[in-house]
Design a protein around this motif. Structure first.
Motif, mmCIF file in Angstrom:
data_model
loop_
_atom_site.group_PDB
_atom_site.id
_atom_site.type_symbol
_atom_site.label_atom_id
_atom_site.label_comp_id
_atom_site.label_asym_id
_atom_site.label_seq_id
_atom_site.Cartn_x
_atom_site.Cartn_y
_atom_site.Cartn_z
ATOM 1 N N TYR A 1 36.401 39.894 27.718
ATOM 2 C CA TYR A 1 36.054 40.092 29.130
ATOM 3 C C TYR A 1 37.308 40.404 29.936
ATOM 4 O O TYR A 1 37.310 41.257 30.834
ATOM 5 C CB TYR A 1 35.351 38.847 29.695
ATOM 6 C CG TYR A 1 34.216 39.183 30.654
ATOM 7 C CD1 TYR A 1 34.428 39.987 31.780
ATOM 8 C CD2 TYR A 1 32.940 38.689 30.442
ATOM 9 C CE1 TYR A 1 33.408 40.288 32.652
ATOM 10 C CE2 TYR A 1 31.903 38.988 31.328
ATOM 11 C CZ TYR A 1 32.137 39.780 32.417
ATOM 12 O OH TYR A 1 31.119 40.083 33.285
ATOM 13 N N ARG A 2 38.392 39.720 29.617
ATOM 14 C CA ARG A 2 39.652 40.003 30.319
ATOM 15 C C ARG A 2 40.131 41.420 30.017
ATOM 16 O O ARG A 2 40.655 42.108 30.891
ATOM 17 C CB ARG A 2 40.709 38.976 29.928
ATOM 18 C CG ARG A 2 40.416 37.574 30.430
ATOM 19 C CD ARG A 2 41.588 36.627 30.184
ATOM 20 N NE ARG A 2 41.236 35.258 30.540
ATOM 21 C CZ ARG A 2 41.265 34.768 31.769
ATOM 22 N NH1 ARG A 2 41.612 35.558 32.786
ATOM 23 N NH2 ARG A 2 40.937 33.511 32.005
ATOM 24 N N ALA B 1 38.210 43.772 32.093
ATOM 25 C CA ALA B 1 38.696 43.720 33.475
ATOM 26 C C ALA B 1 40.005 44.479 33.630
ATOM 27 O O ALA B 1 40.216 45.169 34.646
ATOM 28 C CB ALA B 1 38.875 42.263 33.896
ATOM 29 N N LYS C 1 39.428 47.196 36.491
ATOM 30 C CA LYS C 1 39.861 46.809 37.831
ATOM 31 C C LYS C 1 40.857 47.771 38.486
ATOM 32 O O LYS C 1 40.705 48.075 39.683
ATOM 33 C CB LYS C 1 40.437 45.393 37.817
ATOM 34 C CG LYS C 1 39.392 44.303 37.750
ATOM 35 C CD LYS C 1 40.018 42.916 37.754
ATOM 36 C CE LYS C 1 40.645 42.580 39.076
ATOM 37 N NZ LYS C 1 41.122 41.176 39.135
ATOM 38 N N HIS D 1 33.326 43.040 39.585
ATOM 39 C CA HIS D 1 34.679 42.841 40.122
ATOM 40 C C HIS D 1 34.683 41.650 41.076
ATOM 41 O O HIS D 1 35.549 40.766 41.000
ATOM 42 C CB HIS D 1 35.120 44.124 40.839
ATOM 43 C CG HIS D 1 36.533 44.096 41.312
ATOM 44 N ND1 HIS D 1 37.071 45.105 42.096
ATOM 45 C CD2 HIS D 1 37.531 43.198 41.144
ATOM 46 C CE1 HIS D 1 38.340 44.814 42.368
ATOM 47 N NE2 HIS D 1 38.635 43.662 41.811
ATOM 48 N N TYR E 1 34.063 38.373 39.041
ATOM 49 C CA TYR E 1 35.211 38.073 38.178
ATOM 50 C C TYR E 1 36.310 37.385 38.989
ATOM 51 O O TYR E 1 36.960 36.455 38.507
ATOM 52 C CB TYR E 1 35.737 39.361 37.555
ATOM 53 C CG TYR E 1 36.873 39.163 36.576
ATOM 54 C CD1 TYR E 1 36.619 38.949 35.227
ATOM 55 C CD2 TYR E 1 38.204 39.209 36.993
ATOM 56 C CE1 TYR E 1 37.658 38.768 34.318
ATOM 57 C CE2 TYR E 1 39.242 39.028 36.102
ATOM 58 C CZ TYR E 1 38.966 38.817 34.767
ATOM 59 O OH TYR E 1 40.006 38.631 33.871
ATOM 60 N N ASN E 2 36.490 37.836 40.213
ATOM 61 C CA ASN E 2 37.533 37.260 41.064
ATOM 62 C C ASN E 2 37.246 35.812 41.457
ATOM 63 O O ASN E 2 38.151 35.099 41.890
ATOM 64 C CB ASN E 2 37.714 38.100 42.337
ATOM 65 C CG ASN E 2 38.513 39.364 42.058
ATOM 66 O OD1 ASN E 2 38.762 39.711 40.912
ATOM 67 N ND2 ASN E 2 38.892 40.070 43.109
ATOM 68 N N VAL F 1 32.479 34.545 35.589
ATOM 69 C CA VAL F 1 32.075 35.904 35.238
ATOM 70 C C VAL F 1 30.573 35.980 35.003
ATOM 71 O O VAL F 1 29.961 35.034 34.496
ATOM 72 C CB VAL F 1 32.834 36.404 33.989
ATOM 73 C CG1 VAL F 1 34.311 36.485 34.269
ATOM 74 C CG2 VAL F 1 32.558 35.522 32.781
ATOM 75 N N THR G 1 31.827 40.461 24.970
ATOM 76 C CA THR G 1 31.971 40.000 26.352
ATOM 77 C C THR G 1 30.858 39.041 26.753
ATOM 78 O O THR G 1 30.780 38.629 27.914
ATOM 79 C CB THR G 1 31.998 41.191 27.336
ATOM 80 O OG1 THR G 1 30.818 41.981 27.163
ATOM 81 C CG2 THR G 1 33.241 42.048 27.132
#
Length: 272
Positions: free
Chosen positions: A10-11, A14, A18, A58, A61-62, A66, A88
């Motif tokens: 997942y990272r 991103a 992103k 997005h 995620y922040n 997630v 993911t």
């Protein structure tokens, strides 16, 4: 487990997604305080652009929580897409099952593990001419009533201005630079449904509560009032078919009348 780690894959997704989002768009994130810090929960999100899953992902995620999206089970089987979906932690939906709840068994399992499962209750891009949320499908309500997990409504606007749905050419309209607005609201109160049997009427009523909460958030974002009745694509298609059938019947009757006039009033059996 009250909360699952984001994880390497997942990272990685991103890291890839992103940077272009940050460069190409402005952001207006609202209501992040409504995203639960612990435990499983559901987000119910409106859908008005092919781009808005990236905007919403997005945003979420922040927050550190997630979303796990629902996708057709067949997409998980092979190839790059399947690899990314599996790694993911996205959620397969088994549409081929005859049991409506069994179709969402992986979503229920994920919530019980402390995940956030993201539902697009409309089931597809909105068909409403003014981009308001349509009448929703009952999947999110069904899972919510079974798990009693919080349902967080999320409204978004802006991605549809960069990539309008159903445009003849799905080209990005990046200039002037668009603002992606995402706003979460407080949990939808579904407590009055918790002790009821999940009949179609109960599921429909719970779904209407969820969609109304999303619509209110979008009204706040847009500074406009939504229609009193949400657009129902199924009813609209039935009405179109009814009108088409009436049109064919009318055309057939007119053609028969013309044929009768052309043959001097005979019925096609010939003169006797």
């Amino acid at each position: 487990m009250s909360r699952r780690r984001i994880g390497f894959w997942y990272r990685l997704a991103a890291v890839i997604a992103k940077p272009p989002l940050v460069v190409l768009f402005k952001r207006d994130w609202r209501g992040t305080e409504h995203i639960p810090a612990e435990g499983g929960f559901i987000t119910a999100v409106n859908h008005n652009s092919y781009l808005d899953p990236l905007s919403y992902a997005h945003y979420q995620y922040n927050t550190g929580r997630v979303p796990r999206f629902l996708a057709k089970a067949g997409l998980f089987k092979s190839g790059f897409v399947g690899t990314m979906l599996r790694n993911t932690g996205q959620i397969p939906v088994y549409r081929e099952t005859t049991d409506a709840l069994d179709a969402f068994r992986s979503a229920v399992d994920a919530i019980e593990r402390g995940e956030c499962v993201a539902f697009y209750p409309e089931g597809t891009l909105t068909r409403d001419p003014e981009m308001w949320p349509m009448a929703g499908k009952t999947g999110a309500a069904r899972v919510a009533l079974l798990t009693k997990a919080p349902v967080i409504p999320v409204a978004q606007w802006g991605a549809n201005l960069a990539m309008p749905p159903y445009a003849k050419e799905n080209k990005l309209r990046l200039w002037p630079r668009k603002t992606l607005i995402v706003q979460a609201g407080p949990p939808v109160d579904l407590s009055r449904f918790h002790d009821l049997e999940p009949t179609p009427d109960v599921l429909r009523a719970a779904t209407e509560e969820i969609m109304a909460a999303i619509t209110r958030l979008l009204e706040e974002i847009r500074g406009e009032k939504a229609p009193d009745e949400p657009y129902d694509h199924r009813k609209a298609r039935l009405e179109q078919r009814r009108k088409a059938a009436q049109g064919k019947a009318g055309t057939g009757a007119a053609a028969a009348k013309d044929r009768t006039a052309a043959t001097g009033g005979t019925t096609g059996e010939g003169e006797k």
